[in-house]
Design a protein around this motif. Sequence first.
Motif, PDB file in Angstrom:
ATOM      1  N   LEU A  80       0.819  -1.076   0.000  1.00 48.49           N
ATOM      2  CA  LEU A  80       0.067   0.075   0.007  1.00 48.49           C
ATOM      3  C   LEU A  80       0.609   1.368  -0.002  1.00 48.49           C
ATOM      4  N   ALA A  81       1.857   1.173   0.821  1.00 42.11           N
ATOM      5  CA  ALA A  81       2.839   2.495   0.909  1.00 42.11           C
ATOM      6  C   ALA A  81       3.478   2.606  -0.639  1.00 42.11           C
ATOM      7  N   GLY A  82       4.065   1.578  -1.230  1.00 40.33           N
ATOM      8  CA  GLY A  82       4.568   1.713  -2.692  1.00 40.33           C
ATOM      9  C   GLY A  82       3.605   2.032  -3.575  1.00 40.33           C
ATOM     10  N   LEU A  89       3.172   9.849  -7.690  1.00 39.97           N
ATOM     11  CA  LEU A  89       4.058  10.206  -8.937  1.00 39.97           C
ATOM     12  C   LEU A  89       3.350  10.122 -10.146  1.00 39.97           C
ATOM     13  N   LEU A  90       2.301   9.715 -10.434  1.00 37.64           N
ATOM     14  CA  LEU A  90       1.566   9.716 -11.543  1.00 37.64           C
ATOM     15  C   LEU A  90       0.761  11.188 -11.503  1.00 37.64           C
ATOM     16  N   MET A  91       0.315  11.486 -10.455  1.00 34.56           N
ATOM     17  CA  MET A  91      -0.401  12.767 -10.257  1.00 34.56           C
ATOM     18  C   MET A  91       0.214  13.835 -10.311  1.00 34.56           C
ATOM     19  N   VAL A  92       1.618  14.102 -10.277  1.00 33.47           N
ATOM     20  CA  VAL A  92       2.387  15.116 -10.576  1.00 33.47           C
ATOM     21  C   VAL A  92       3.131  15.014 -11.796  1.00 33.47           C
ATOM     22  N   GLY A 146       1.948   1.381  -9.111  1.00 32.02           N
ATOM     23  CA  GLY A 146       0.964   2.405  -8.825  1.00 32.02           C
ATOM     24  C   GLY A 146       1.218   3.518  -9.682  1.00 32.02           C
ATOM     25  N   TYR A 147       2.606   3.385 -10.407  1.00 35.78           N
ATOM     26  CA  TYR A 147       2.836   4.616 -11.617  1.00 35.78           C
ATOM     27  C   TYR A 147       2.212   3.798 -12.786  1.00 35.78           C
ATOM     28  N   PHE A 148       2.405   2.625 -13.057  1.00 34.35           N
ATOM     29  CA  PHE A 148       2.013   1.977 -14.375  1.00 34.35           C
ATOM     30  C   PHE A 148       1.762   0.630 -14.054  1.00 34.35           C
ATOM     31  N   ASN A 149       0.827  -0.058 -14.403  1.00 29.79           N
ATOM     32  CA  ASN A 149       0.122  -1.317 -13.812  1.00 29.79           C
ATOM     33  C   ASN A 149       0.808  -2.478 -14.893  1.00 29.79           C
TER      34      ASN A 149
END
Length: 250
Positions: A80-82, A89-92, A146-149
């Motif tokens: 969950l943390a990762g 990171l994707l949001m920014v 979390g960034y790219f699945n």
Amino acid sequence: MEMILLIAAAFGAGILNTVAGGGTFLTFPALVFTGMPPVMANATSTVAVFPGYLGGAVGFRHELRGFDRKRLLRLVGITLAGGLVGSGLLMVSSNEAFSLVVPFLLLGATLAFLFGDRVRQWAAEKARGVSSEGALGLFLVSLYGGYFNGGLGIVLLALFSLWGMTDLNRMNALKSGLSFLLSAISAAVFAAAGLVAWPQAVVMMLAATAGGYAGAPLARALPKPVVRGIIATVGFGMSAVFFWRLIGPS
């Protein structure tokens, strides 16, 4: 026509994820090709294929119960943390920056899928006599997820092999459970940030669920080399298209 394309892509993604994985190779490019900005397309794609992970986790519930609860909670916390950091990171990330790395992510995910068995075998050989679990490794893999699945399942299985795990059913159970939680936290973050195109996401979720159901008999009938060939073709093709979009004439 755009909605028909998205429904077809999501239905195909559901089939691919049931048969062997790789559904992201269809949903993400389809959303981009309809004109959706890459960051929003990635977030919407994550939400679209999200229900499939729950089905996998439920299917492996017996194996999941076999894990030590404290150990499982520790792995859940790291995941969950990762995933939270990766989603952040994707949001920014700007659409330009994300577009720059997408071709490499797609290519890397395709190679990971194509050579996944060899990667797992190599990891298993390196893990002989090793039983420790590295928190950093799981955190980095979860950050990527979390960034790219794309290709997440293969990377997780290789990581579990490096930990010394050998029971494929237990490995798939842990992979399904952690992937579901990772996608859940990502979907929540993307939704809260307003990055999800809900009309497209809901339609694609339904189509992906139907495709997953339809993929079950195909998973039993199709030879594994045929499935791998189809997914590799799609993956390399999408990678080539995105590289062309990156370096080709604007």
